[in-house]
Design an enzyme around this catalytic site. Sequence first.
Site, PDB file in Angstrom:
ATOM      1  N   GLY A 241       0.800  -1.216   0.000  1.00 13.48           N
ATOM      2  CA  GLY A 241       0.000   0.000   0.000  1.00 13.48           C
ATOM      3  C   GLY A 241       0.831   1.263   0.000  1.00 13.48           C
ATOM      4  O   GLY A 241       1.968   1.287  -0.472  1.00 13.48           O
ATOM      5  N   LEU A 267      -3.856  -5.990  -4.457  1.00 15.96           N
ATOM      6  CA  LEU A 267      -2.826  -4.964  -4.448  1.00 15.96           C
ATOM      7  C   LEU A 267      -1.475  -5.486  -3.958  1.00 15.96           C
ATOM      8  O   LEU A 267      -1.386  -6.109  -2.910  1.00 15.96           O
ATOM      9  CB  LEU A 267      -3.277  -3.805  -3.543  1.00 15.96           C
ATOM     10  CG  LEU A 267      -2.252  -2.673  -3.365  1.00 15.96           C
ATOM     11  CD1 LEU A 267      -1.954  -1.998  -4.691  1.00 15.96           C
ATOM     12  CD2 LEU A 267      -2.756  -1.668  -2.327  1.00 15.96           C
ATOM     13  N   ASP A 268      -0.433  -5.221  -4.749  1.00 16.97           N
ATOM     14  CA  ASP A 268       0.936  -5.565  -4.358  1.00 16.97           C
ATOM     15  C   ASP A 268       1.099  -7.031  -3.959  1.00 16.97           C
ATOM     16  O   ASP A 268       1.853  -7.352  -3.046  1.00 16.97           O
ATOM     17  CB  ASP A 268       1.406  -4.660  -3.199  1.00 16.97           C
ATOM     18  CG  ASP A 268       1.495  -3.198  -3.626  1.00 16.97           C
ATOM     19  OD1 ASP A 268       1.305  -2.310  -2.763  1.00 16.97           O
ATOM     20  OD2 ASP A 268       1.728  -2.954  -4.820  1.00 16.97           O
ATOM     21  N   SER A 269       0.385  -7.912  -4.637  1.00 19.42           N
ATOM     22  CA  SER A 269       0.454  -9.327  -4.256  1.00 19.42           C
ATOM     23  C   SER A 269       0.849 -10.282  -5.357  1.00 19.42           C
ATOM     24  O   SER A 269       0.935 -11.478  -5.123  1.00 19.42           O
ATOM     25  CB  SER A 269      -0.911  -9.778  -3.718  1.00 19.42           C
ATOM     26  OG  SER A 269      -1.237  -9.018  -2.591  1.00 19.42           O
TER      27      SER A 269
END
Lengths: 324, 359
Positions: A241, A267-269
């Site tokens: 995040g 997100l961001d995974s």
Amino acid sequence: MVVAGASSSSSSSILGIASGFFSRALHSSKTSSGPPTAVHGIHVFHCPDVVGIVAKLSECIALRGGNIHSVDVFVPENKQVFYSRCEFVFHPARWPRDEINNDFMKLSKLFNAERSVVRVPYLDPKYKIAVLASKQDHCLFDLLHRWQEGRLPVDISCVISNHVRSPNTHVIRFLERHGIPYHHLPTTPRNKREDEILELVADTDFLVLARYMQILSGRFLESYGKDIINIHHGLLPSFKGGNPSKQAFDAGVKLIGATSHFVTEELDSGAIIEQMVERVSHRDTLQSFVQKSENLEKQCLAQALKSYCELQVLHCDTNKTVVF
Amino acid sequence: MVDPDKAPSLPHGVSPPLSHAQEKRSEGTEPDLDPMTLLRRTAYSSSASSSILQIAGTFFRAPHSSTAAVAGSTYGVHVFQCPDTVGIVAKLSECIASHGGNIHSVDVFVPEDRRVFYSRSEFVFDPARWPRVLMDNDFSNLSKFFNAKISIVRVPDLEPKHKIGVLASKQEHCLVDLLHEWQDGRLPVDIKCVISNHERAPNTHVIRFLERHGIPYHCLPTSPGNKREDEILNLVKDTDFLVLARYMQILSGRFLDSYGKDIINIHHGLLPSFRGGNPSKQAYDAGVKLIGATSHFVTEGLDAGPIIEQMVERVSHRDNLRSFVQKSENLEKQCLGKAIKSYCELRVLPYELKKTVVF
């Protein structure tokens, strides 16, 4: 005559045969005329594991006079999956480009491959990419400069940003000088301009999010369908995040990092491609955390793109990568 | 008998040539123990705080200490934390110099945005000119003068080493590494005891090692209802700090309050990633390309205390869970070792709520 066809993974651009042939002939051979003497090819392969795959792949290349220079093979301990990447040199006269495709296609069918890609950088068009950025410039700049220096073997079809840049800024002047369109698409919480973006990038092979701060929806990802590489300014899975530098600074860590990864709906995974770190100490301020982080992001994103373009990155399991 | 006060002194700022004792120390081994030194050591072995220098003993030591008249050959370390103001370094250095001490190293740190001052000074001095108890007083005066939060002076050769208790569970790689480093003289501590909630048979390496060195091993198996904290507190009350060498039980806030002193833990992951159990597996499942270890002070929140040291190593698709674990164990040993050494050398100071200054 050599047919300079597109590699199997990129979309349907056919290289002008005459101009490609002559220009490459002039570039590639050491003698003054005639077809290129030896050309590099790369083949990656991903299939269920059985005995004999390497034998068949290497035989296929050798039969056509190809000389293998490098092989990476990986079979995980606990799964019957096979990954390989071969680099070889060959003579296009002996092994024309479309026949390369056919030969590997046969092997692909034989082994029921999940993926079989061959790429001949000299003959195939470069990957076409679009770059998305927001206000932070550093990754975008670095990418553009590397591209200009020939260290990023891509064609940049456009730059899209939700942040306005005035005509006299470095980025805008650079893009104008090189004939790369800049599309300013400001976003709001309700309108992410995704349809317009999809239309602008329809012809690209993959996307690069160079500190693009909007989250792309699952719908966008499905519609686009191709790989999207993001740079996250933190060492995932730490500090997902926003403002990871501040998160890291507040946490008192002694190492900060950057992560480049494939974009998924979460997100961001997505699967991680590359990570880099640098030491920080009590002497670092938030500002120096950010500076070090920006430096890492540039290097990390560049390394990920380079690996990706050289076919060194393969998807593995649901959320991991093989990076040869 | 040479009167050290009459011995010619070097001009201020000139370092003495290294004596034999100093050369040996700088190679990382114990200097030759002459009988006078032994006497002094025995006198001070009881406690770090209230050691009185025996002047006669050091007086006789004077001819040994250098080949020329010198500022001194005994190393001291002073750390200081106080509200920032103009003139602190001047006063600290003047204090040392006025007693013939020669400063060899200074680290000063004042954060950009806060008026706090941190310093760490290393200096050599002659205990005959600057007796230990006077040194304590001199620094204590400065401490009051600057309203210091921390002012610690340590003279490793004249004081007992830090006394530590080591807690471990089943995983013993950190414990074994710590014990070997200690045996090699690279970990300047006195290990008072090893406490474990995991049983070890008498013929195991750890038990034989501890027996050989006269270090008690206490097996205190824990259960969800009973963490044996009171017994542990009793066993460690004489220690200066604790080391959790992959001790897998969470120490309660009550324990931390009762013990009151620092506790250093090694976490087998790169905090704040992968808190809690099995971080190697968490990392492996997450497909990371870097794994790490973190040593930190223990606070009531799990794996949340101020970080002292972090280290990483690359991993790739070629790593399986086992090699993740092996690489992690290697990192943990190095990271914990480094943190303990830094701590013993007074390099680690608390900084704001959750951070550390590590000089």
